[in-house]
Design a protein around this motif. Structure first.
Motif, PDB file in Angstrom:
ATOM      1  N   ARG A   1       0.828  -1.204   0.000  1.00 30.96           N
ATOM      2  CA  ARG A   1       0.000   0.000   0.000  1.00 30.96           C
ATOM      3  C   ARG A   1       0.862   1.253   0.000  1.00 30.96           C
ATOM      4  NH1 ARG A   1      -1.960   2.427   4.372  1.00 30.96           N
ATOM      5  NH2 ARG A   1      -1.607   0.569   5.646  1.00 30.96           N
ATOM      6  N   LEU A   2       1.980   1.231   0.745  1.00 28.78           N
ATOM      7  CA  LEU A   2       2.874   2.373   0.799  1.00 28.78           C
ATOM      8  C   LEU A   2       3.554   2.591  -0.545  1.00 28.78           C
ATOM      9  CD1 LEU A   2       3.993   4.544   2.643  1.00 28.78           C
ATOM     10  CD2 LEU A   2       5.798   2.970   3.339  1.00 28.78           C
ATOM     11  N   ARG A   3       3.934   1.492  -1.214  1.00 30.09           N
ATOM     12  CA  ARG A   3       4.539   1.633  -2.543  1.00 30.09           C
ATOM     13  C   ARG A   3       3.552   2.239  -3.529  1.00 30.09           C
ATOM     14  NH1 ARG A   3       7.248  -3.389  -1.418  1.00 30.09           N
ATOM     15  NH2 ARG A   3       5.482  -4.534  -2.284  1.00 30.09           N
ATOM     16  N   GLU A   4       2.296   1.807  -3.461  1.00 29.80           N
ATOM     17  CA  GLU A   4       1.289   2.363  -4.359  1.00 29.80           C
ATOM     18  C   GLU A   4       1.047   3.833  -4.067  1.00 29.80           C
ATOM     19  OE1 GLU A   4      -2.083  -0.108  -3.803  1.00 29.80           O
ATOM     20  OE2 GLU A   4      -1.247  -1.821  -4.911  1.00 29.80           O
ATOM     21  N   GLU A   5       1.052   4.200  -2.784  1.00 33.17           N
ATOM     22  CA  GLU A   5       0.856   5.600  -2.421  1.00 33.17           C
ATOM     23  C   GLU A   5       2.022   6.461  -2.917  1.00 33.17           C
ATOM     24  OE1 GLU A   5      -0.475   9.169  -0.900  1.00 33.17           O
ATOM     25  OE2 GLU A   5      -1.514   7.295  -1.322  1.00 33.17           O
ATOM     26  N   ARG A   6       3.239   5.966  -2.769  1.00 35.52           N
ATOM     27  CA  ARG A   6       4.394   6.724  -3.254  1.00 35.52           C
ATOM     28  C   ARG A   6       4.365   6.854  -4.773  1.00 35.52           C
ATOM     29  NH1 ARG A   6       9.068   4.151   0.714  1.00 35.52           N
ATOM     30  NH2 ARG A   6       8.570   5.427   2.535  1.00 35.52           N
ATOM     31  N   ARG A   7       3.913   5.789  -5.448  1.00 39.33           N
ATOM     32  CA  ARG A   7       3.804   5.861  -6.901  1.00 39.33           C
ATOM     33  C   ARG A   7       2.772   6.918  -7.296  1.00 39.33           C
ATOM     34  NH1 ARG A   7       2.264   1.002  -7.714  1.00 39.33           N
ATOM     35  NH2 ARG A   7       4.380   0.144  -7.634  1.00 39.33           N
ATOM     36  N   ARG A   8       1.663   6.957  -6.564  1.00 42.71           N
ATOM     37  CA  ARG A   8       0.642   7.964  -6.850  1.00 42.71           C
ATOM     38  C   ARG A   8       1.180   9.369  -6.585  1.00 42.71           C
ATOM     39  NH1 ARG A   8      -3.282  10.688  -4.135  1.00 42.71           N
ATOM     40  NH2 ARG A   8      -2.747   9.720  -2.143  1.00 42.71           N
ATOM     41  N   GLN A   9       1.934   9.524  -5.488  1.00 44.91           N
ATOM     42  CA  GLN A   9       2.519  10.825  -5.180  1.00 44.91           C
ATOM     43  C   GLN A   9       3.487  11.262  -6.273  1.00 44.91           C
ATOM     44  OE1 GLN A   9       1.794  12.771  -2.740  1.00 44.91           O
ATOM     45  NE2 GLN A   9       0.525  11.457  -1.470  1.00 44.91           N
ATOM     46  N   LYS A  10       4.253  10.315  -6.803  1.00 47.68           N
ATOM     47  CA  LYS A  10       5.209  10.632  -7.869  1.00 47.68           C
ATOM     48  C   LYS A  10       4.488  11.112  -9.116  1.00 47.68           C
ATOM     49  CE  LYS A  10       9.123   8.658 -10.386  1.00 47.68           C
ATOM     50  NZ  LYS A  10       9.953   7.426 -10.587  1.00 47.68           N
ATOM     51  N   LEU A  11       3.386  10.432  -9.464  1.00 46.39           N
ATOM     52  CA  LEU A  11       2.606  10.848 -10.628  1.00 46.39           C
ATOM     53  C   LEU A  11       2.004  12.229 -10.409  1.00 46.39           C
ATOM     54  CD1 LEU A  11       0.801   7.487 -11.486  1.00 46.39           C
ATOM     55  CD2 LEU A  11       2.718   8.535 -12.713  1.00 46.39           C
ATOM     56  N   GLU A  12       1.538  12.514  -9.196  1.00 43.90           N
ATOM     57  CA  GLU A  12       0.975  13.837  -8.909  1.00 43.90           C
ATOM     58  C   GLU A  12       2.042  14.915  -9.010  1.00 43.90           C
ATOM     59  OE1 GLU A  12      -0.888  13.642  -5.123  1.00 43.90           O
ATOM     60  OE2 GLU A  12      -2.631  12.504  -5.844  1.00 43.90           O
ATOM     61  N   ARG A  13       3.259  14.611  -8.531  1.00 44.53           N
ATOM     62  CA  ARG A  13       4.337  15.597  -8.632  1.00 44.53           C
ATOM     63  C   ARG A  13       4.683  15.866 -10.090  1.00 44.53           C
ATOM     64  NH1 ARG A  13       6.551  12.706  -4.141  1.00 44.53           N
ATOM     65  NH2 ARG A  13       8.052  11.647  -5.492  1.00 44.53           N
ATOM     66  N   LYS A  14       4.696  14.801 -10.910  1.00 47.69           N
ATOM     67  CA  LYS A  14       4.972  14.989 -12.325  1.00 47.69           C
ATOM     68  C   LYS A  14       3.901  15.852 -12.978  1.00 47.69           C
ATOM     69  CE  LYS A  14       7.701  10.881 -13.485  1.00 47.69           C
ATOM     70  NZ  LYS A  14       7.749   9.647 -14.296  1.00 47.69           N
ATOM     71  N   ALA A  15       2.629  15.567 -12.645  1.00 44.09           N
ATOM     72  CA  ALA A  15       1.542  16.348 -13.218  1.00 44.09           C
ATOM     73  C   ALA A  15       1.633  17.806 -12.799  1.00 44.09           C
ATOM     74  CB  ALA A  15       0.194  15.752 -12.799  1.00 44.09           C
TER      75      ALA A  15
END
Length: 271
Positions: free
Chosen positions: A213-227
């Motif tokens: 779950r933490l890996r998925e959250e970090r992946r989502r955070q990374k995508l949000e930062r890119k956006a």
């Protein structure tokens, strides 16, 4: 809950997510730039205690009056809420009470019930006792580990108090996880025994589901930062006076004329 009340209390994933949400709001409102946001977000996911989380949002409006996230230690499902269900009790509780490895290895992991006392022995071998997904026969369990020219690892989840009382001769017991307060209702794990030319290690790790779950959250955070980064870069790409078409194949009228003249000069030179 305030920083002064429990700065050393372990923070949960839910606590870190609350801080991350405050940081996202601050970025959207312009209170943080992208560099500050990324630095603080990284510090948030590295934080292990409330005392480490508190400074991250202290200067932001959402954090005024609350140095650390407000949580209920008895009802938060990420903290103590599940512990009463995992302490099963009973006189005969315990999936396994002992393990031996002689020039070999053993494992106790996954869904199993740790007894009140678990005895294990490793000689020229190794063993792993993983309590991250285990139930507990009592609020206090003892892991009695004897390692002779071998090693035994004990893995505990966050929130569990660890006490190490083993003796080592030309070997040792790992004391790094001692001194961390346990969550209310969580079990206490006592690691004792003897190590000769060997060692008994104690590690604190997240359960596999929480790690995923933490890996998925970090992946989502990374995508949000890119956006967010693309949105910040957008105005620069559309500045007046920059002919993007002319940089890719020169499709406009002036570019075509320039290309024709260039080809004409090339033919004259050939002649």
């Amino acid at each position: 809950m305030t920083e002064d009340a429990a700065p050393d209390l372990r923070a949960s994933d839910a606590d870190r997510e609350r801080v991350a949400e405050i940081l996202r709001d601050a970025l959207a409102e312009g209170r943080l730039d992208m560099e500050e946001f990324e630095e603080r977000l990284d510090a948030t996911y590295r934080a292990r205690t409330y005392g480490e989380l508190a400074p991250i949002t202290r200067d932001l409006p959402a954090a005024r009056g609350a140095a650390v996230p407000a949580v209920s230690l008895t009802k938060d499902p990420e903290a103590a809420g599940s512990w009463p269900d995992r302490i099963v009790g009973g006189d005969d509780a315990g999936t396994s009470t002992w393990a031996v490895a002689v020039m070999s290895g053993f494992q106790r992991k996954g869904r199993w019930t740790a007894p009140r006392r678990f005895n294990c022995f490793a000689f020229w071998g190794g063993g792993e006792i993983d309590l991250r997904e285990a139930n507990f026969a009592d609020r206090e369990v003892v892991i009695n580990a004897v390692a002779i020219m071998g090693g035994i690892d004990v893995v505990v989840p966050p929130g569990v108090e660890v006490v190490v009382r083993g003796i080592g001769i030309m070997g040792g017991f790992d004391h790094r996880e001692e001194g961390v307060p346990g969550e209310p209702g969580a079990p206490r794990v006592i690691v004792t025994g003897f190590a000769f030319w060997g060692g008994v290690g104690v590690q604190r790790k997240l359960p596999r589901a929480d790690k995923q779950r933490l890996r998925e959250e970090r992946r989502r955070q990374k995508l949000e930062r890119k956006a967010a980064g693309h949105q910040l870069d957008g105005p620069r790409r559309d500045r007046p006076g920059l002919n993007l078409h002319g940089l890719h194949g020169l499709p406009d009228r002036h570019a075509e004329e320039h290309g024709e003249h260039g080809r004409g000069r090339g033919r004259d030179d050939d002649r």
